[in-house]
Write a protein that holds these residues in place. Structure first.
Motif, PDB file in Angstrom:
ATOM      1  N   UNK B 248     -12.522  -6.994  -1.329  1.00  0.00           N
ATOM      2  CA  UNK B 248     -11.694  -6.048  -0.576  1.00  0.00           C
ATOM      3  C   UNK B 248     -12.056  -6.105   0.914  1.00  0.00           C
ATOM      4  N   UNK B 254      -6.212   0.251   3.238  1.00  0.00           N
ATOM      5  CA  UNK B 254      -6.116  -0.890   2.343  1.00  0.00           C
ATOM      6  C   UNK B 254      -5.327  -0.601   1.067  1.00  0.00           C
ATOM      7  N   UNK B 255      -5.203   0.689   0.715  1.00  0.00           N
ATOM      8  CA  UNK B 255      -4.504   1.012  -0.531  1.00  0.00           C
ATOM      9  C   UNK B 255      -3.083   1.495  -0.313  1.00  0.00           C
ATOM     10  N   UNK B 256      -2.574   1.316   0.896  1.00  0.00           N
ATOM     11  CA  UNK B 256      -1.187   1.696   1.149  1.00  0.00           C
ATOM     12  C   UNK B 256      -0.242   0.826   0.334  1.00  0.00           C
ATOM     13  N   UNK B 257       0.963   1.340   0.127  1.00  0.00           N
ATOM     14  CA  UNK B 257       1.972   0.529  -0.563  1.00  0.00           C
ATOM     15  C   UNK B 257       2.359  -0.639   0.337  1.00  0.00           C
ATOM     16  N   UNK B 259       0.247  -3.367   0.553  1.00  0.00           N
ATOM     17  CA  UNK B 259      -0.962  -4.175   0.791  1.00  0.00           C
ATOM     18  C   UNK B 259      -1.321  -4.876  -0.518  1.00  0.00           C
ATOM     19  N   UNK B 260      -1.377  -6.175  -0.470  1.00  0.00           N
ATOM     20  CA  UNK B 260      -1.701  -6.971  -1.654  1.00  0.00           C
ATOM     21  C   UNK B 260      -3.006  -7.710  -1.435  1.00  0.00           C
ATOM     22  N   UNK B 357       3.802   6.537   3.427  1.00  0.00           N
ATOM     23  CA  UNK B 357       2.729   5.827   2.727  1.00  0.00           C
ATOM     24  C   UNK B 357       2.916   4.329   2.583  1.00  0.00           C
ATOM     25  N   UNK B 358       3.856   3.756   3.340  1.00  0.00           N
ATOM     26  CA  UNK B 358       4.004   2.307   3.322  1.00  0.00           C
ATOM     27  C   UNK B 358       3.251   1.696   4.499  1.00  0.00           C
TER      28      UNK B 358
END
Ligand SMILES: Cc1cc2nc3c(=O)[nH]c(=O)nc-3n(C[C@H](O)[C@H](O)[C@H](O)COP(=O)(O)OP(=O)(O)OC[C@H]3O[C@@H](n4cnc5c(N)ncnc54)[C@H](O)[C@@H]3O)c2cc1C
Ligand code: SF4
Ligand code: FES
Lengths: 281, 469
Positions: B248, B254-257, B259-260, B357-358
C-alpha cells in the motif's frame, strides 16, 4: 464444475443452495466463505459458507439474489453446476465460551450468522439471537436458529412479525439489564446495522464482532480490492477477516467503497432484467 | 545455404519489429508487436556471427542454445530450430514477447559492441510462433515410461508450468494446484493482452495437459489443502505461488473510490475481461484522467491499459527520472508512442477527494535526485514548496508487491526470510524435505524467465530427490 445438489427458495429472493464441493466441505470452519463464478464471463462473488457436511462433501450457501450476478447463480437448478467454487477463504471465527452471547442478524446477514450461532452454541454459550428485516417476508432461518438459541427475538420494520422496529431495539434492552447483558456480541447485516450495534456496545466495553462484506475479486490477498480500515490500519478482509472487532471498523469508509460500482450494477441489472422479460415472451 | 562471410553478415542491418500504429492500438487491446515476416526472420538470423564463445547464452537465465537455434533458422530448418528452442525453454512464445532481452542475451551479444545486437528475442518469438502453428511438423519427444511417482505443483505461473513440463517429461505424474479459476499466473492476470495474447498461454498450457499434466484450478494451498496434506499424497511438492500481495502507498485518501492497486486494476481487465469484452460482468471504473504511480513493467502495463480504456490523459507518476525506471525500454517507448504522459521526479503525498468520496486527483511534490541509495539508484529528495495538484479520476498504485502469506501461514516448518519469502537453496530446496520452491515467492518480484529457470532447476533437483527415495 461444482454440482448443485438442491436449490430451495427460503424467502423472497433468498435461496438455499447445497453444492457438492468435497474439499471445501472438509476444510471449512465457521466464519469462512467461498468465491463463486457461475460461468466464464461472470463475476467472482464471495458467499459465506452457511453450513457444510464433510461426509456428504457438500456446502450450503444462502444467497440473496440482489444483483445481476447473484440472480444468475440462484437461477441454477438442482442438477445444474457452478463453474468455479474456491475456498474456504478468510479466517475462521474465534469461538470461545463467553457465557451469554447476543447474535444479531439483519436481512441476508442472518444467513452469515447461522454458522456462527451453531458454533457458539456448540461451545456452550447461552445465546440470544435477534434477527430482523423489512417485513415478515425477509425473516429467514428462524426455525433453524430457534433450537440453537436460548431465546430468539424477531423484529420487522413494518411490524408484520415480532416486534416493530430494528434489531437494535431488543439489543439495547438486553444491554440495559445487568441480568441479561451479554459478554460478547456478534452482528452481521447491512453496514448501517452493524455500525449501530457497534455504537450500542461501545460504551459498555462489550467484545463485539462483525463480519464485513467488501467487494472482492480473488479472495486470496492478491488484489487489495477488499481493503478495509481497522483501527486506522489497512486490512484485507479476505485474508485478515472477514470478521473484525466492531469497535475498530471504519464503517463509513466501507459503505462508501461498497458503492463504487453502483452505476455499473444498475446498468447491468436493467440490461439483464430486460433480457429476462424478452425471453419470457 | 547459410554460408555467409562475417563481413556479409555484418553488413545486414537489425530488423525493425512491425507494430500496429500507435493511434490505432491505443484504442484497442490487439497485440502491439506483429511479429517478423519470414523474410525478416531469415535475414535477421543471418546477422548472427555464430560465435564460438556463445556470449549471448551466458546472458540467458535458462541457457537457451541461441546460436544453434538461430543457425537452424538461417538454414531454413524451422523444425530443428523449434526443437532446439523448445528443448531449452518451456514457454518460448511467452519469453519471446516479455523477456527483457536488452538486459540479458542481447546485452551480451558481440554484435552489440559496435552496432546493434542480434534481435534474439524477435527470433525466439518467430520460431515459437511457427512451432505453435505447425504442430504436425515438430519432432515428438517420446515420454519415458511412467515412474509411478507423483509431484504436486502449487501455482500455475511460469515457474509452476515450467517445472510441471520438465517433471512430466521425466515420467512423473504431475498435478498443478491453482488458486484462481484459470491458468498462467501473472501471465494471465497481470500482463495485458496487447503484450501477451491470452491465446498463447492457452496453447502452452494445452501442450502440458496433452503430455498428462493435471491442472486443478480453484484449489488454494493453505486453505483448501495444506502443504502437509500434499506431502502425504505426493512424493514431492514444488511451491511457486508467486508474490501477489500489493504494497500500500500509506498516504491519505488511498481508500477513496477510484483508487486501485495495480493487481486489482489489471486482474479486472485481464483475467475478468472488464472493459475488454462487452459480455464481461465485471465492472471497471474509467476516467478521462488516470494517474499510475510507479515506474516498473506493472506501471507501464496499467497506464497503457488505462489509455485503452479511454483515458485522454494517462499519466505515469514516478519519483525518480526516466533513466532510473525499472520498466523495459520497449515498454517505455510504446507507452510514449501511445500518448502516455511521463510525470517524472514527482512523489504523491495524498489522494484528494471529491465531495462524494471519489478520487479528485493526486497531491504531489517535486523531487530532485541526490546521491545513490542502497539500491544503487540516485535517491529522490523532496523540493520544499514544490507541491502541486494533478487532476485524476482514477489512481492506480503500481509500487510493488510482497510475498503472499496464505500458504506459508499454514506451513510453520517452512523457513522464511524477513520479507516473508520462502528460503530455498540454488536447487530450490526448502527447509522441509521434499518441498521445493521457486519463482517470485522465493525471489520477490522478479521476471518470467528467472521464475522459469527456478522451475527447471527445481525439477532436476526433484528428480534427484525422487531417485533417493
Ligand atoms: C503487471 C506485470 C507485468 C510484468 N511484466 C513482466 C515482463 O514483461 N517480463 C518479465 O520477465 N516479467 C514481468 N513481470 C514479472 C513476472 O510476471 C513474474 O516474475 C513471474 O510471473 C513470476 O512467476 P511465478 O511462477 O513465480 O509466479 P506467478 O506468475 O505469480 O504465479 C503464481 C500462481 O500461483 C497462484 N497461487 C498463489 N497462491 C496460491 C496458493 N496458496 N495455492 C495455489 N495457487 C496459488 C497464483 O494465483 C498464480 O497463478 C511482470 C509482473 C507483473 C505483475
Ligand atoms: S553473441 Fe550475438 S552474434 Fe554471437 S552467437 Fe550470440 S546472438 Fe549470435
Ligand atoms: S479480494 Fe483481492 S485481496 Fe481480498
Amino acid at each position: 464444475m461444482f454440482n448443485v445438489i438442491s436449490n430451495e427458495l427460503l424467502a423472497e429472493n433468498l435461496h438455499k443452495m447445497v453444492i457438492s464441493a468435497p474439499r471445501v466441505a472438509r476444510a471449512r470452519k465457521p466464519g469462512q466463505f467461498v468465491i463463486v463464478r457461475l460461468a466464464p464471463g461472470e463475476e467472482r462473488i464471495p458467499l459465506t459458507i452457511g453450513d457444510a457436511d464433510a461426509q456428504a462433501g457438500t456446502i450450503t450457501l444462502f444467497i440473496q439474489a440482489i444483483g445481476a450476478s447473484t440472480q444468475k447463480i440462484v437461477a441454477t437448478p438442482a442438477g445444474g453446476a457452478l463453474r468455479d467454487v474456491a475456498g474456504p477463504l478468510g479466517k475462521e471465527t474465534h469461538i470461545a465460551n463467553w457465557g451469554r452471547v447476543a447474535c444479531v442478524g439483519g436481512g441476508v446477514g442472518t444467513a452469515v450468522l447461522f454458522p456462527l450461532v451453531k458454533a457458539l452454541a456448540g461451545a456452550g454459550n447461552r445465546i440470544t439471537t435477534i434477527i430482523g428485516g423489512r417485513s415478515s417476508r425477509y425473516i429467514i432461518l428462524a426455525d433453524e436458529l430457534a433450537p440453537l438459541s436460548e431465546r430468539l427475538l424477531v423484529t420487522t420494520e413494518d411490524g408484520t412479525l415480532g416486534s416493530t422496529g430494528f434489531v437494535t431495539g431488543p439489543l439495547q434492552e438486553m444491554l440495559a439489564d445487568p441480568e441479561r447483558a451479554p459478554q460478547a456480541v456478534f452482528a452481521v447485516g447491512p453496514v448501517p446495522m452493524m455500525k449501530a450495534v457497534a455504537e450500542l456496545t461501545r460504551p459498555h466495553g462489550i467484545e463485539t464482532v462483525v463480519s464485513l462484506n467488501p467487494i472482492m475479486i480473488d479472495g486470496t490477498g492478491m488484489c487489495g480490492g477488499c481493503r478495509v480500515q481497522i483501527g486506522g490500519a489497512t486490512k484485507f478482509a479476505c485474508v485478515d477477516g472477514p470478521e473484525f472487532d466492531a469497535h475498530l471498523v471504519d464503517f463509513d469508509g466501507l459503505s462508501d467503497r461498497l458503492s463504487s460500482y453502483r452505476k455499473e450494477e444498475a446498468a447491468r441489472h436493467a440490461a439483464t432484467g430486460c433480457r429476462l422479460k424478452e425471453e419470457r415472451r | 545455404m547459410n554460408k555467409l562471410t562475417p563481413k556479409e553478415r555484418m553488413a545486414i542491418e537489425r530488423v525493425v519489429m512491425p507494430e500496429l500504429p500507435a493511434d490505432e492500438r491505443s484504442r484497442n487491446f490487439e497485440e502491439v508487436n506483429l511479429g517478423l515476416s519470414e523474410n525478416q526472420a531469415f535475414e535477421e538470423a543471418r546477422r548472427c556471427l555464430q560465435c564460438k564463445n556463445r556470449a549471448c547464452v551466458a546472458g540467458c537465465p535458462v541457457g537457451v542454445s541461441i546460436p544453434e537455434f538461430i543457425d537452424a533458422l538461417a538454414s531454413d530448418d524451422l523444425p530443428r530450430a523449434a526443437n532446439i528452442l523448445r528443448g531449452d525453454n518451456a514457454l518460448p512464445a511467452v519469453c519471446g514477447r516479455v523477456c527483457p532481452q536488452e538486459t540479458q542475451c542481447e546485452a551480451r551479444c558481440v554484435r552489440g559492441v559496435k552496432g546493434e545486437s542480434v534481435a534474439i528475442g524477435f527470433l525466439e518469438r518467430y520460431v515459437a510462433d511457427w512451432a505453435m502453428h505447425h504442430p504436425d511438423r515438430l519432432l515428438r519427444a517420446e515420454l519415458p515410461p511412467a515412474t509411478g511417482k507423483k509431484v504436486a505443483v502449487v501455482g500455475c505461473g511460469p515457474a509452476g508450468l515450467t517445472a510441471a513440463g520438465e517433471l512430466v517429461r521425466m515420467g512423473h505424474g504431475v498435478t498443478i494446484f491453482e488458486a484462481l479459476h484459470d491458468t498462467g499466473g501473472v501471465l494471465r492476470y497481470g500482463i495485458p493482452e496487447f503484450r501477451l495474447p491470452k491465446e498463447i498461454i492457452d496453447q502452452e498450457v494445452a501442450q502440458l495437459t496433452e503430455l498428462g499434466v493435471v491442472i486443478e484450478c480453484n484449489v488454494i494451498i493453505g486453505k483448501t489443502l495444506t502443504v502437509a496434506e500434499l506431502r502425504e499424497e505426493y512424493d514431492a511438492v514444488f511451491v511457486a505461488n508467486g508474490a501477489g500481495l500489493p504494497i500500500m502507498l500509506n498516504i491519505p485518501g488511498e481508500n477513496l473510490k477510484g483508487v486501485y492497486a495495480a493487481n486489482e486494476f489489471l486482474t479486472r481487465v485481464n483475467l475478468m475481461e472488464a472493459g475488454r469484452r462487452p459480455e464481461s460482468a465485471t465492472p471497471i471504473i474509467r476516467s478521462r484522467e488516470v494517474a499510475v504511480i510507479g515506474g516498473g513493467n506493472t506501471a507501464m502495463d496499467c497506464v497503457r491499459t488505462a489509455r485503452r480504456l479511454g483515458a485522454e490523459r494517462a499519466m505515469i507518476v514516478y519519483r525518480r527520472s526516466e533513466a532510473e525506471m525499472p520498466a523495459r525500454v520497449e515498454e517505455i517507448k510504446h507507452a510514449k508512442e501511445e500518448g502516455v504522459e511521463f510525470v517524472m521526479l514527482t512523489a504523491p503525498l495524498a489522494v484528494t477527494a471529491t465531495e462524494d468520496g471519489w478520487v479528485a486527483g493526486l497531491r504531489c511534490q517535486m523531487m530532485e535526485l541526490g546521491p545513490p541509495d542502497a539500491s544503487g539508484r540516485r535517491k529522490p529528495i523532496p523540493i520544499p514548496g514544490s507541491e502541486f495538484d494533478l487532476p485524476a479520476g482514477v489512481v492506480v498504485n503500481a509500487v510493488g508487491t510482497n510475498a503472499n502469506p496464505l500458504l506459508t501461514a499454514t506451513a510453520p516448518d517452512l523457513t522464511l526470510n524477513k520479507w516473508g519469502n520462502i528460503v530455498a537453496d540454488e536447487n530450490g530446496m526448502t527447509s522441509i524435505p521434499g518441498v521445493f520452491a521457486g519463482g517470485d515467492i522465493v525471489r520477490g518480484g522478479a521476471t518470467v524467465i528467472l521464475a522459469m529457470g527456478d522451475g527447471k532447476r527445481a525439477a532436476a533437483a526433484i528428480q534427484e530427490y525422487l531417485k533417493g527415495k
